[in-house]
Design a protein around this motif. Structure first.
Motif, PDB file in Angstrom:
ATOM      1  N   THR A  17       0.846  -1.197   0.000  1.00 59.94           N
ATOM      2  CA  THR A  17       0.000   0.000   0.000  1.00 59.94           C
ATOM      3  C   THR A  17       0.885   1.252   0.000  1.00 59.94           C
ATOM      4  O   THR A  17       2.038   1.209   0.454  1.00 59.94           O
ATOM      5  CB  THR A  17      -0.910   0.047   1.243  1.00 59.94           C
ATOM      6  OG1 THR A  17      -0.086   0.256   2.405  1.00 59.94           O
ATOM      7  CG2 THR A  17      -1.734  -1.231   1.391  1.00 59.94           C
ATOM      8  N   PRO A  18       0.352   2.378  -0.482  1.00 58.67           N
ATOM      9  CA  PRO A  18       1.128   3.618  -0.433  1.00 58.67           C
ATOM     10  C   PRO A  18       1.595   3.959   0.987  1.00 58.67           C
ATOM     11  O   PRO A  18       2.723   4.423   1.172  1.00 58.67           O
ATOM     12  CB  PRO A  18       0.149   4.667  -0.975  1.00 58.67           C
ATOM     13  CG  PRO A  18      -0.754   3.900  -1.876  1.00 58.67           C
ATOM     14  CD  PRO A  18      -0.915   2.564  -1.206  1.00 58.67           C
ATOM     15  N   ASP A  19       0.756   3.716   1.980  1.00 62.57           N
ATOM     16  CA  ASP A  19       1.155   4.019   3.354  1.00 62.57           C
ATOM     17  C   ASP A  19       2.335   3.154   3.800  1.00 62.57           C
ATOM     18  O   ASP A  19       3.245   3.637   4.483  1.00 62.57           O
ATOM     19  CB  ASP A  19      -0.018   3.846   4.317  1.00 62.57           C
ATOM     20  CG  ASP A  19      -1.023   4.990   4.215  1.00 62.57           C
ATOM     21  OD1 ASP A  19      -0.666   6.066   3.682  1.00 62.57           O
ATOM     22  OD2 ASP A  19      -2.161   4.802   4.668  1.00 62.57           O
ATOM     23  N   GLU A  20       2.318   1.869   3.419  1.00 63.17           N
ATOM     24  CA  GLU A  20       3.433   0.986   3.786  1.00 63.17           C
ATOM     25  C   GLU A  20       4.735   1.450   3.137  1.00 63.17           C
ATOM     26  O   GLU A  20       5.789   1.478   3.780  1.00 63.17           O
ATOM     27  CB  GLU A  20       3.138  -0.452   3.357  1.00 63.17           C
ATOM     28  CG  GLU A  20       2.057  -1.132   4.171  1.00 63.17           C
ATOM     29  CD  GLU A  20       1.604  -2.452   3.553  1.00 63.17           C
ATOM     30  OE1 GLU A  20       1.206  -3.331   4.339  1.00 63.17           O
ATOM     31  OE2 GLU A  20       1.642  -2.605   2.314  1.00 63.17           O
ATOM     32  N   GLN A  23       5.925   4.796   4.679  1.00 60.66           N
ATOM     33  CA  GLN A  23       6.506   4.582   6.004  1.00 60.66           C
ATOM     34  C   GLN A  23       7.968   4.144   5.884  1.00 60.66           C
ATOM     35  O   GLN A  23       8.810   4.509   6.699  1.00 60.66           O
ATOM     36  CB  GLN A  23       5.693   3.540   6.771  1.00 60.66           C
ATOM     37  CG  GLN A  23       6.149   3.370   8.198  1.00 60.66           C
ATOM     38  CD  GLN A  23       5.189   2.528   9.025  1.00 60.66           C
ATOM     39  OE1 GLN A  23       4.227   1.969   8.515  1.00 60.66           O
ATOM     40  NE2 GLN A  23       5.467   2.440  10.305  1.00 60.66           N
ATOM     41  N   ARG A  24       8.272   3.405   4.824  1.00 63.48           N
ATOM     42  CA  ARG A  24       9.641   2.903   4.613  1.00 63.48           C
ATOM     43  C   ARG A  24      10.561   3.977   4.028  1.00 63.48           C
ATOM     44  O   ARG A  24      11.725   4.077   4.413  1.00 63.48           O
ATOM     45  CB  ARG A  24       9.583   1.693   3.677  1.00 63.48           C
ATOM     46  CG  ARG A  24      10.941   1.195   3.213  1.00 63.48           C
ATOM     47  CD  ARG A  24      11.765   0.628   4.330  1.00 63.48           C
ATOM     48  NE  ARG A  24      11.540  -0.786   4.422  1.00 63.48           N
ATOM     49  CZ  ARG A  24      12.370  -1.622   5.022  1.00 63.48           C
ATOM     50  NH1 ARG A  24      13.468  -1.164   5.583  1.00 63.48           N
ATOM     51  NH2 ARG A  24      12.099  -2.881   5.082  1.00 63.48           N
ATOM     52  N   ILE A  25      10.061   4.789   3.087  1.00 63.08           N
ATOM     53  CA  ILE A  25      10.955   5.690   2.347  1.00 63.08           C
ATOM     54  C   ILE A  25      10.703   7.175   2.578  1.00 63.08           C
ATOM     55  O   ILE A  25      11.448   8.008   2.074  1.00 63.08           O
ATOM     56  CB  ILE A  25      10.927   5.408   0.830  1.00 63.08           C
ATOM     57  CG1 ILE A  25       9.616   5.868   0.180  1.00 63.08           C
ATOM     58  CG2 ILE A  25      11.191   3.940   0.551  1.00 63.08           C
ATOM     59  CD1 ILE A  25       9.624   5.797  -1.329  1.00 63.08           C
ATOM     60  N   GLY A  26       9.688   7.539   3.353  1.00 64.34           N
ATOM     61  CA  GLY A  26       9.319   8.941   3.497  1.00 64.34           C
ATOM     62  C   GLY A  26      10.136   9.746   4.480  1.00 64.34           C
ATOM     63  O   GLY A  26       9.942  10.949   4.610  1.00 64.34           O
ATOM     64  N   ASP A  27      11.083   9.101   5.154  1.00 59.74           N
ATOM     65  CA  ASP A  27      11.928   9.791   6.128  1.00 59.74           C
ATOM     66  C   ASP A  27      13.138  10.371   5.401  1.00 59.74           C
ATOM     67  O   ASP A  27      13.973   9.630   4.882  1.00 59.74           O
ATOM     68  CB  ASP A  27      12.372   8.797   7.202  1.00 59.74           C
ATOM     69  CG  ASP A  27      13.278   9.408   8.258  1.00 59.74           C
ATOM     70  OD1 ASP A  27      13.520  10.638   8.230  1.00 59.74           O
ATOM     71  OD2 ASP A  27      13.743   8.645   9.123  1.00 59.74           O
ATOM     72  N   PHE A  28      13.242  11.699   5.341  1.00 56.57           N
ATOM     73  CA  PHE A  28      14.347  12.361   4.642  1.00 56.57           C
ATOM     74  C   PHE A  28      15.699  11.877   5.140  1.00 56.57           C
ATOM     75  O   PHE A  28      16.625  11.681   4.348  1.00 56.57           O
ATOM     76  CB  PHE A  28      14.222  13.885   4.817  1.00 56.57           C
ATOM     77  CG  PHE A  28      15.337  14.677   4.187  1.00 56.57           C
ATOM     78  CD1 PHE A  28      15.517  14.681   2.808  1.00 56.57           C
ATOM     79  CD2 PHE A  28      16.194  15.437   4.964  1.00 56.57           C
ATOM     80  CE1 PHE A  28      16.540  15.409   2.213  1.00 56.57           C
ATOM     81  CE2 PHE A  28      17.221  16.180   4.388  1.00 56.57           C
ATOM     82  CZ  PHE A  28      17.394  16.163   3.003  1.00 56.57           C
ATOM     83  N   GLY A 105      -4.442  -2.033  -5.472  1.00 52.67           N
ATOM     84  CA  GLY A 105      -3.859  -1.849  -4.150  1.00 52.67           C
ATOM     85  C   GLY A 105      -2.350  -1.734  -4.147  1.00 52.67           C
ATOM     86  O   GLY A 105      -1.720  -1.764  -3.096  1.00 52.67           O
ATOM     87  N   LYS A 106      -1.755  -1.591  -5.312  1.00 46.40           N
ATOM     88  CA  LYS A 106      -0.304  -1.471  -5.410  1.00 46.40           C
ATOM     89  C   LYS A 106       0.095  -0.003  -5.329  1.00 46.40           C
ATOM     90  O   LYS A 106      -0.746   0.884  -5.214  1.00 46.40           O
ATOM     91  CB  LYS A 106       0.191  -2.107  -6.713  1.00 46.40           C
ATOM     92  CG  LYS A 106      -0.056  -3.606  -6.729  1.00 46.40           C
ATOM     93  CD  LYS A 106       0.491  -4.251  -7.956  1.00 46.40           C
ATOM     94  CE  LYS A 106       0.207  -5.758  -7.893  1.00 46.40           C
ATOM     95  NZ  LYS A 106       0.817  -6.453  -9.014  1.00 46.40           N
ATOM     96  N   THR A 107       1.398   0.241  -5.402  1.00 47.44           N
ATOM     97  CA  THR A 107       1.928   1.585  -5.221  1.00 47.44           C
ATOM     98  C   THR A 107       2.941   1.907  -6.303  1.00 47.44           C
ATOM     99  O   THR A 107       3.809   1.084  -6.615  1.00 47.44           O
ATOM    100  CB  THR A 107       2.602   1.695  -3.842  1.00 47.44           C
ATOM    101  OG1 THR A 107       1.600   1.504  -2.846  1.00 47.44           O
ATOM    102  CG2 THR A 107       3.261   3.050  -3.643  1.00 47.44           C
ATOM    103  N   LEU A 108       2.832   3.109  -6.843  1.00 47.00           N
ATOM    104  CA  LEU A 108       3.794   3.624  -7.815  1.00 47.00           C
ATOM    105  C   LEU A 108       4.762   4.557  -7.104  1.00 47.00           C
ATOM    106  O   LEU A 108       4.326   5.515  -6.449  1.00 47.00           O
ATOM    107  CB  LEU A 108       3.076   4.379  -8.938  1.00 47.00           C
ATOM    108  CG  LEU A 108       3.984   5.034  -9.986  1.00 47.00           C
ATOM    109  CD1 LEU A 108       4.719   3.966 -10.800  1.00 47.00           C
ATOM    110  CD2 LEU A 108       3.174   5.943 -10.895  1.00 47.00           C
TER     111      LEU A 108
END
Length: 146
Positions: A17-20, A23-28, A105-108
């Motif tokens: 999911t986009p949220d998953e 959560q993994r890559i959104g931390d600068f 339900g996938k993420t780009l």
């Protein structure tokens, strides 16, 4: 002579999911947690995930890249940053990392940049930047493989 900006972009669709993914890559200051070329990330200035924050990335070969966060949005799942100093053959570099919903339900994930080649031909500079993006996105594919 006019200087033309180059446009580099790589995308990947992940089975998460986009949220998953965010959560993994959104931390600068967390690129070292998922990009295989980055061995460490240190916050040098500002507050993490706040515009103006600066990070120093240390690569596996010991080289460093100093970057400044220009924009970060958890609601839009994106961040923009620019390079202050690096060994890359690029100057005036600004990049965007974005996570968006895709079908089923996938993420780009899109990673893109604009920059001017510096110390290399346009083709060589594009190959370096797109190679960095490809390595990171390939690692994400492995992390989210099911």
């Amino acid at each position: 002579m006019a200087t033309s900006f180059l446009h580099a972009q790589r995308q990947i669709t992940l089975n998460a999911t986009p949220d998953e993914v965010w959560q993994r890559i959104g931390d600068f200051n967390g690129l070292h947690l998922w990009h295989p070329a980055v061995s460490a990330s240190q916050l040098l200035a500002g507050s993490n995930n706040q515009a103006g924050a600066e990070r120093l990335l240390t690569l596996g070969n010991g080289a460093t890249i100093h970057e400044r966060l220009l924009e970060h949005s958890d609601s839009q799942r994106l961040y923009r940053y620019g390079i202050i100093e690096s060994p890359l053959p690029a100057r005036d570099y600004q990049s965007l990392l974005r996570v968006e919903p895709a079908a089923d339900g996938k993420t780009l994930v899109t990673w893109q940049a604009e920059f001017v080649a510096d110390g290399a031909s346009d083709d060589e500079a594009l190959a370096v930047v797109e190679g960095i993006y490809a390595d990171g996105l390939d690692q994400l594919r492995q992390l989210f493989a099911s």
